[in-house]
Scaffold this motif. Structure first.
Motif, PDB file in Angstrom:
ATOM      1  N   ILE A   1       0.832  -1.209   0.000  1.00 23.13           N
ATOM      2  CA  ILE A   1       0.000   0.000   0.000  1.00 23.13           C
ATOM      3  C   ILE A   1       0.867   1.259   0.000  1.00 23.13           C
ATOM      4  N   MET A   2       1.931   1.241   0.800  1.00 22.68           N
ATOM      5  CA  MET A   2       2.816   2.405   0.860  1.00 22.68           C
ATOM      6  C   MET A   2       3.495   2.654  -0.482  1.00 22.68           C
ATOM      7  N   THR A   3       3.911   1.554  -1.123  1.00 26.59           N
ATOM      8  CA  THR A   3       4.530   1.698  -2.443  1.00 26.59           C
ATOM      9  C   THR A   3       3.542   2.291  -3.443  1.00 26.59           C
ATOM     10  N   ALA A   4       2.284   1.815  -3.380  1.00 27.21           N
ATOM     11  CA  ALA A   4       1.251   2.339  -4.275  1.00 27.21           C
ATOM     12  C   ALA A   4       0.992   3.815  -4.015  1.00 27.21           C
ATOM     13  N   LEU A   5       0.969   4.199  -2.731  1.00 28.30           N
ATOM     14  CA  LEU A   5       0.741   5.603  -2.396  1.00 28.30           C
ATOM     15  C   LEU A   5       1.875   6.492  -2.898  1.00 28.30           C
ATOM     16  N   VAL A   6       3.113   6.008  -2.739  1.00 27.16           N
ATOM     17  CA  VAL A   6       4.260   6.780  -3.222  1.00 27.16           C
ATOM     18  C   VAL A   6       4.198   6.924  -4.734  1.00 27.16           C
ATOM     19  N   ALA A   7       3.880   5.805  -5.404  1.00 30.02           N
ATOM     20  CA  ALA A   7       3.783   5.864  -6.871  1.00 30.02           C
ATOM     21  C   ALA A   7       2.646   6.785  -7.320  1.00 30.02           C
ATOM     22  N   ALA A   8       1.504   6.711  -6.597  1.00 29.36           N
ATOM     23  CA  ALA A   8       0.368   7.564  -6.948  1.00 29.36           C
ATOM     24  C   ALA A   8       0.708   9.035  -6.711  1.00 29.36           C
ATOM     25  N   GLY A   9       1.423   9.293  -5.571  1.00 26.93           N
ATOM     26  CA  GLY A   9       1.826  10.670  -5.296  1.00 26.93           C
ATOM     27  C   GLY A   9       2.766  11.199  -6.354  1.00 26.93           C
TER      28      GLY A   9
ATOM     29  N   GLN B   1       3.507  14.488 -11.094  1.00 23.87           N
ATOM     30  CA  GLN B   1       3.851  14.547 -12.515  1.00 23.87           C
ATOM     31  C   GLN B   1       2.701  15.137 -13.334  1.00 23.87           C
ATOM     32  N   ASN B   2       1.458  14.690 -13.046  1.00 25.91           N
ATOM     33  CA  ASN B   2       0.291  15.215 -13.763  1.00 25.91           C
ATOM     34  C   ASN B   2       0.065  16.695 -13.472  1.00 25.91           C
ATOM     35  N   ALA B   3       0.213  17.064 -12.196  1.00 27.71           N
ATOM     36  CA  ALA B   3       0.022  18.467 -11.823  1.00 27.71           C
ATOM     37  C   ALA B   3       1.047  19.351 -12.526  1.00 27.71           C
ATOM     38  N   SER B   4       2.287  18.848 -12.566  1.00 24.67           N
ATOM     39  CA  SER B   4       3.331  19.599 -13.261  1.00 24.67           C
ATOM     40  C   SER B   4       3.016  19.739 -14.746  1.00 24.67           C
ATOM     41  N   ALA B   5       2.517  18.639 -15.327  1.00 26.91           N
ATOM     42  CA  ALA B   5       2.183  18.670 -16.749  1.00 26.91           C
ATOM     43  C   ALA B   5       1.041  19.660 -17.018  1.00 26.91           C
ATOM     44  N   ARG B   6       0.029  19.635 -16.096  1.00 29.64           N
ATOM     45  CA  ARG B   6      -1.084  20.564 -16.267  1.00 29.64           C
ATOM     46  C   ARG B   6      -0.613  22.016 -16.147  1.00 29.64           C
ATOM     47  N   ALA B   7       0.257  22.266 -15.183  1.00 27.86           N
ATOM     48  CA  ALA B   7       0.763  23.629 -15.005  1.00 27.86           C
ATOM     49  C   ALA B   7       1.573  24.073 -16.224  1.00 27.86           C
TER      50      ALA B   7
END
Length: 444
Positions: A17-25, A30-36
Motif C-alpha cells: 500500500i505504501m509503495t502504491a501511495l508513493v507511486a500515486a503521489g 507529474q500530472n500536476a506539473s504537466a497541467r501547469a
C-alpha cells in the motif's frame, strides 16, 4: 551461516500500500506539473496569438482585435488553432516531463459583431472614459439627457407639422372659389395668385420646397463630397457569423453612460461634413452612421432634412407663443384669404404662413450650422433672424454669409444628440460605425 528472516502478511500488505501511495503521489505530482506546464504554454500561446493584433485598428481607432481571417474574407479557425499549437510546442520543448500537444481546439471565441457589436462598443467606451475622466463624463451625461429629450419632442412635433402643411387643401379652396366666380374648372399653371407669388409666403414655400435642400443651406464656399461606396459589401448589409460559446451578451451595467461614452468615441474618431475624413470610401462617416446611404451627398441630405424638421418644430413653437409674431401671421393670413375671396380659409392661411415663416428661419439655422455657427435648440426673441417682411427674400438671404451664430450648439453638437437618440433604439448605428472602420483603414 545463512541468516533467516521472515515478513508477515500484514507487513507485506502495508508495504504494498505504501509503495502504491508513493507511486500515486509521484504520478499526481507529474500530472500536476504537466497541467501547469500545459496551462502556461496555452497562456503563452494565446499571448503570442494576440500579439498578431491588427496594428492599423489599434493605431487609428484604439481598438484591440485579431483579424481571424488573416486578410481574407472568411474566418480561418484552423490557422488560429495551428498558431496556438505552434506557440505551445515552443514552450513545451523545455519541459522536463516531456509534455506534448496532441490536440488543440477552441471552446469559445467572440467576434466584434456579436451581441450587436457589444465588444466593439465596450472597447470604444473604455477608451473615451480613460481619455475624458469621470467628471467630464458626468457633465456630458447631464447635458445629453436634457438635449436628447428636447430633440426627441421636437422631432415628433415636426412630423406632425409636416402633416399640417396642406397646400393641396389651400389650392382646392382657391379652385372652388374661382369655379364659383368664373365657372372655370381648371387653373392655368402660370396663373398668379391674388397676391403676387413673389410676395405670397405660401407660394414662396411651394417654390423653395421644389429646390434641392443642399443647394439652399450649403454655403457657396462649401464643397460637398462626391464619394460613393458599394454599401452592399458593408458588414451591416451582410449575414454575419456568430462567435462560438459566447453567451456574455450585454453587461447588466451597460446603460446610458456607456452609450454616451461610445457616441463621444464616434464623434472623435469619425469624419463629418465639418471635419471630413480624407481616407476611405466615405468622407462624411457620421452622416453615414445616421442615414446609411451609399453616398456622402445623400447622407448629408438626409441629416439636413432631419435638422430642418427639428428646427422647424422649434421655430414654429417660437412664433406660435410670441404674441407679436402670431399677430403678424394672423394679419397676413387674413389678407391672403380675403384677397383670394375665401374668408373661410383664414385659419388655414394663417397656419401656412406660420409654417412658411418657421421653415424659412430653419433654412437659415441649418445654413449657419453648416457654415460653422451655433444655433440654440430653443431661441429667445433676440436670436430670431428672419422677419415676416423679409420672408419673400429668403433665397437672397440664404446666399449671404452664414456661420455668425455664437450661442447654442454647433453642427457636431446636433449630430451628438441625433446619434444618442439613434443608439437608444437599435444596434444599426454600431454596425455602420464598424462599416466605416472596415472600409477606411482596414481594407487592403
Amino acid at each position: 551461516m545463512k541468516a533467516k528472516g521472515s515478513i508477515t502478511i500484514m507487513l507485506c500488505l502495508t508495504l504494498t500500500i505504501m509503495t502504491a501511495l508513493v507511486a500515486a503521489g509521484f504520478r499526481s505530482v507529474q500530472n500536476a506539473s504537466a497541467r501547469a506546464v500545459a496551462a502556461g504554454g496555452a497562456d503563452a500561446a494565446l499571448y503570442s496569438l494576440f500579439g498578431e493584433y491588427d496594428r492599423d485598428l489599434l493605431e487609428h481607432y484604439e481598438l484591440f482585435f485579431l483579424d481571424g481571417a488573416y486578410g481574407g474574407n472568411r474566418m480561418k479557425l484552423g490557422k488560429i488553432t495551428d498558431r496556438i499549437t505552434y506557440g505551445m510546442e515552443k514552450v513545451l520543448e523545455t519541459d522536463l516531463m516531456k509534455t506534448s500537444v496532441k490536440q488543440c481546439g477552441l471552446t469559445a471565441y467572440c467576434l466584434a459583431t456579436d451581441s450587436g457589436g457589444e465588444s466593439f462598443k465596450r472597447q470604444a467606451a473604455a477608451w473615451t472614459r480613460d481619455s475624458l475622466g469621470s467628471q467630464a463624463v458626468s457633465r456630458l451625461l447631464k447635458q445629453a439627457k436634457g438635449d436628447s429629450e428636447t430633440v426627441r419632442v421636437l422631432e415628433e412635433k415636426g412630423e406632425k407639422l409636416r402633416e399640417r402643411e396642406d397646400l393641396e387643401e389651400y389650392d382646392r379652396m382657391l379652385e372652388e372659389y374661382q369655379e364659383a366666380e368664373t365657372g372655370e374648372t381648371e387653373r392655368a399653371e402660370d396663373e398668379t395668385m391674388p397676391i403676387p407669388g413673389d410676395e405670397n409666403p405660401i407660394e414662396i414655400l411651394r417654390k423653395v420646397k421644389k429646390m434641392g435642400v443642399l443647394g439652399l443651406v450649403v454655403p457657396d464656399s462649401g464643397d460637398i463630397s462626391e464619394k460613393q461606396a458599394e454599401v452592399s459589401e458593408f458588414l451591416s448589409r451582410r449575414s454575419l457569423n456568430q462567435g462560438l460559446g459566447n453567451s456574455r451578451g450585454r453587461p447588466e451595467d451597460a446603460g446610458v453612460s456607456e452609450t454616451l461614452l461610445y457616441q463621444e468615441y464616434v464623434l472623435k474618431k469619425m469624419g463629418n461634413y465639418s471635419e471630413p475624413c480624407r481616407e476611405g470610401d466615405l468622407s462624411y462617416q457620421l452622416e453615414y452612421i445616421l442615414a446609411g446611404q451609399d453616398s456622402d451627398q445623400e447622407n448629408l441630405r438626409k441629416v439636413v432634412q432631419r435638422l430642418l424638421l427639428i428646427r422647424e418644430a422649434a421655430n414654429y413653437a417660437a412664433i406660435y407663443t410670441d404674441p407679436v409674431k402670431r399677430g403678424q401671421a394672423a394679419t397676413l393670413g387674413l389678407t391672403l384669404a380675403s384677397a383670394a375671396g375665401i374668408p373661410a380659409g383664414q385659419q388655414l392661411a394663417e397656419t401656412l404662413v406660420i409654417l412658411c415663416w418657421a421653415y424659412g428661419e430653419s433654412l437659415l439655422d441649418v445654413r449657419d450650422l453648416l457654415a460653422g455657427g451655433r444655433v440654440p435648440l430653443v431661441k429667445s426673441q433676440g436670436q430670431w433672424k428672419l422677419s415676416l417682411n423679409n420672408l419673400p427674400h429668403i433665397l437672397e438671404l440664404l446666399r449671404e454669409e452664414g456661420g455668425t451664430g455664437t450661442e447654442g450648439m454647433e453642427y457636431q453638437g446636433y449630430l451628438r444628440v441625433l446619434l444618442y437618440l439613434s443608439l437608444e433604439k437599435e444596434d444599426t448605428e454600431v454596425y455602420r460605425c464598424m462599416d466605416t472602420v472596415s472600409y477606411t483603414h482596414l481594407r487592403a
